[in-house]
Design a protein around this motif. Structure first.
Motif, PDB file in Angstrom:
ATOM      1  N   ASN A  92      46.176  41.064  45.316  1.00  0.00           N
ATOM      2  CA  ASN A  92      46.079  40.282  44.087  1.00  0.00           C
ATOM      3  C   ASN A  92      46.967  40.930  43.027  1.00  0.00           C
ATOM      4  OD1 ASN A  92      44.296  42.165  42.278  1.00  0.00           O
ATOM      5  ND2 ASN A  92      43.257  42.113  44.270  1.00  0.00           N
ATOM      6  N   ASN A  93      47.170  40.223  41.935  1.00  0.00           N
ATOM      7  CA  ASN A  93      48.019  40.738  40.862  1.00  0.00           C
ATOM      8  C   ASN A  93      47.226  41.311  39.695  1.00  0.00           C
ATOM      9  OD1 ASN A  93      50.738  40.242  41.799  1.00  0.00           O
ATOM     10  ND2 ASN A  93      50.313  38.044  41.608  1.00  0.00           N
ATOM     11  N   ALA A  94      45.956  41.617  39.928  1.00  0.00           N
ATOM     12  CA  ALA A  94      45.115  42.128  38.841  1.00  0.00           C
ATOM     13  C   ALA A  94      44.607  43.535  39.095  1.00  0.00           C
ATOM     14  CB  ALA A  94      43.929  41.187  38.620  1.00  0.00           C
ATOM     15  N   TRP A  95      44.854  44.104  40.267  1.00  0.00           N
ATOM     16  CA  TRP A  95      44.181  45.352  40.618  1.00  0.00           C
ATOM     17  C   TRP A  95      44.568  46.518  39.716  1.00  0.00           C
ATOM     18  CZ3 TRP A  95      46.756  49.735  42.274  1.00  0.00           C
ATOM     19  CH2 TRP A  95      48.068  49.573  42.747  1.00  0.00           C
ATOM     20  N   ARG A  96      45.819  46.566  39.249  1.00  0.00           N
ATOM     21  CA  ARG A  96      46.220  47.691  38.376  1.00  0.00           C
ATOM     22  C   ARG A  96      45.469  47.641  37.050  1.00  0.00           C
ATOM     23  NH1 ARG A  96      50.794  46.036  41.027  1.00  0.00           N
ATOM     24  NH2 ARG A  96      51.952  47.644  42.198  1.00  0.00           N
ATOM     25  N   VAL A  97      45.380  46.446  36.472  1.00  0.00           N
ATOM     26  CA  VAL A  97      44.629  46.294  35.225  1.00  0.00           C
ATOM     27  C   VAL A  97      43.151  46.588  35.463  1.00  0.00           C
ATOM     28  CG1 VAL A  97      43.981  44.688  33.387  1.00  0.00           C
ATOM     29  CG2 VAL A  97      46.276  44.589  34.370  1.00  0.00           C
ATOM     30  N   TYR A  98      42.645  46.136  36.596  1.00  0.00           N
ATOM     31  CA  TYR A  98      41.242  46.390  36.913  1.00  0.00           C
ATOM     32  C   TYR A  98      40.957  47.890  36.940  1.00  0.00           C
ATOM     33  CZ  TYR A  98      36.772  46.646  39.252  1.00  0.00           C
ATOM     34  OH  TYR A  98      35.463  46.940  39.546  1.00  0.00           O
ATOM     35  N   GLU A  99      41.778  48.645  37.635  1.00  0.00           N
ATOM     36  CA  GLU A  99      41.544  50.091  37.732  1.00  0.00           C
ATOM     37  C   GLU A  99      41.597  50.759  36.365  1.00  0.00           C
ATOM     38  OE1 GLU A  99      43.016  50.931  42.322  1.00  0.00           O
ATOM     39  OE2 GLU A  99      44.192  51.738  40.662  1.00  0.00           O
TER      40      GLU A  99
END
Length: 228
Positions: free
Chosen positions: A145-152
């Protein structure tokens, strides 16, 4: 958390379309009028969990539409979804009690909310009749997905090492419905529709990731999944 391989994040052009349409879709999800539904909810309880960084305001149109069709549609009541923490399932349990949900309820989870819904259903199947996920990354690799960096960054833990025990691709012991879209610019379609044995029903919708909770056709499909 056990992982699966495969599935790349959606391509950049799809992500850019999501970004370009974010404000418009967010306004529709929050303020647009209810979608007419030609079904009768007969007072069935529905508990809706928002996606990452979203709150109950973002699922307002979906819930208004369900309420007008005589469902009892509840927001999760826990503010903005900032990721999974160690007591997330206990807090959802308490929200069920506060909302007076004594019968089996349908859980609807958008994006990250869907993975939370599936895991809650594994822990509390006595409270859940079915789970409906909307563009939720429960299959393939947790970075598909394209959200995992922001999620972390926001949640403070690795996307593949949450503070709870979870096997995301493992199906809950209740009927599960996975809605996914080839136009999703955030979560890979393979991650949201699952593999054989990971969900009971997988249905493609023609909408962006943000529109799962705003698009009239998507809302109609969700409503029919509740009563099917």
């Amino acid at each position: 958390m056990q992982e699966q391989g495969g599935a790349a994040p959606p391509a950049l052009p799809l992500l850019l379309r999501e970004v370009a349409g974010f404000a418009h879709t967010r306004m529709r999800a929050t303020f647009a009028p209810p979608v007419p539904l030609e079904i009768d909810g007969r007072g069935k309880d529905v508990f809706v969990i928002p996606g990452f960084l979203a709150s109950d305001r973002t699922t307002a149109r979906l819930r208004r539409s369900l309420e007008k069709a005589r469902f009892r549609a509840h927001g999760w009541g826990l503010g903005r979804n900032l990721g999974v923490d160690a007591d997330i399932f206990d807090r959802i349990d308490r929200q069920f009690d506060r909302n007076g949900i004594s019968e089996l309820a349908t859980l609807i989870g958008w994006s990250l909310g869907g993975t939370i819904a599936r895991e809650y259903a594994k822990r509390a199947p006595h409270r859940v009749s079915r789970v409906i996920t909307l563009g939720s990354p429960f299959s393939a690799h947790p970075r598909a997905n394209n959200a995992w960096r922001v999620y972390e960054f926001v949640a403070g833990h690795k996307v593949d090492n949450p503070p709870v025990q979870a096997v995301l691709h493992e199906k809950p012991p209740v009927p599960t419905f996975a809605f996914w879209s080839a136009r999703d610019g955030v979560v890979a379609p393979d991650a949201a529709r699952g593999r054989v044995g990971e969900t009971d029903y997988a249905t493609e919708l023609d909408c962006s990731h943000m529109a799962f909770v705003a698009d009239p056709d998507a809302i109609r499909a969700i409503a029919h999944a509740i009563i099917s």
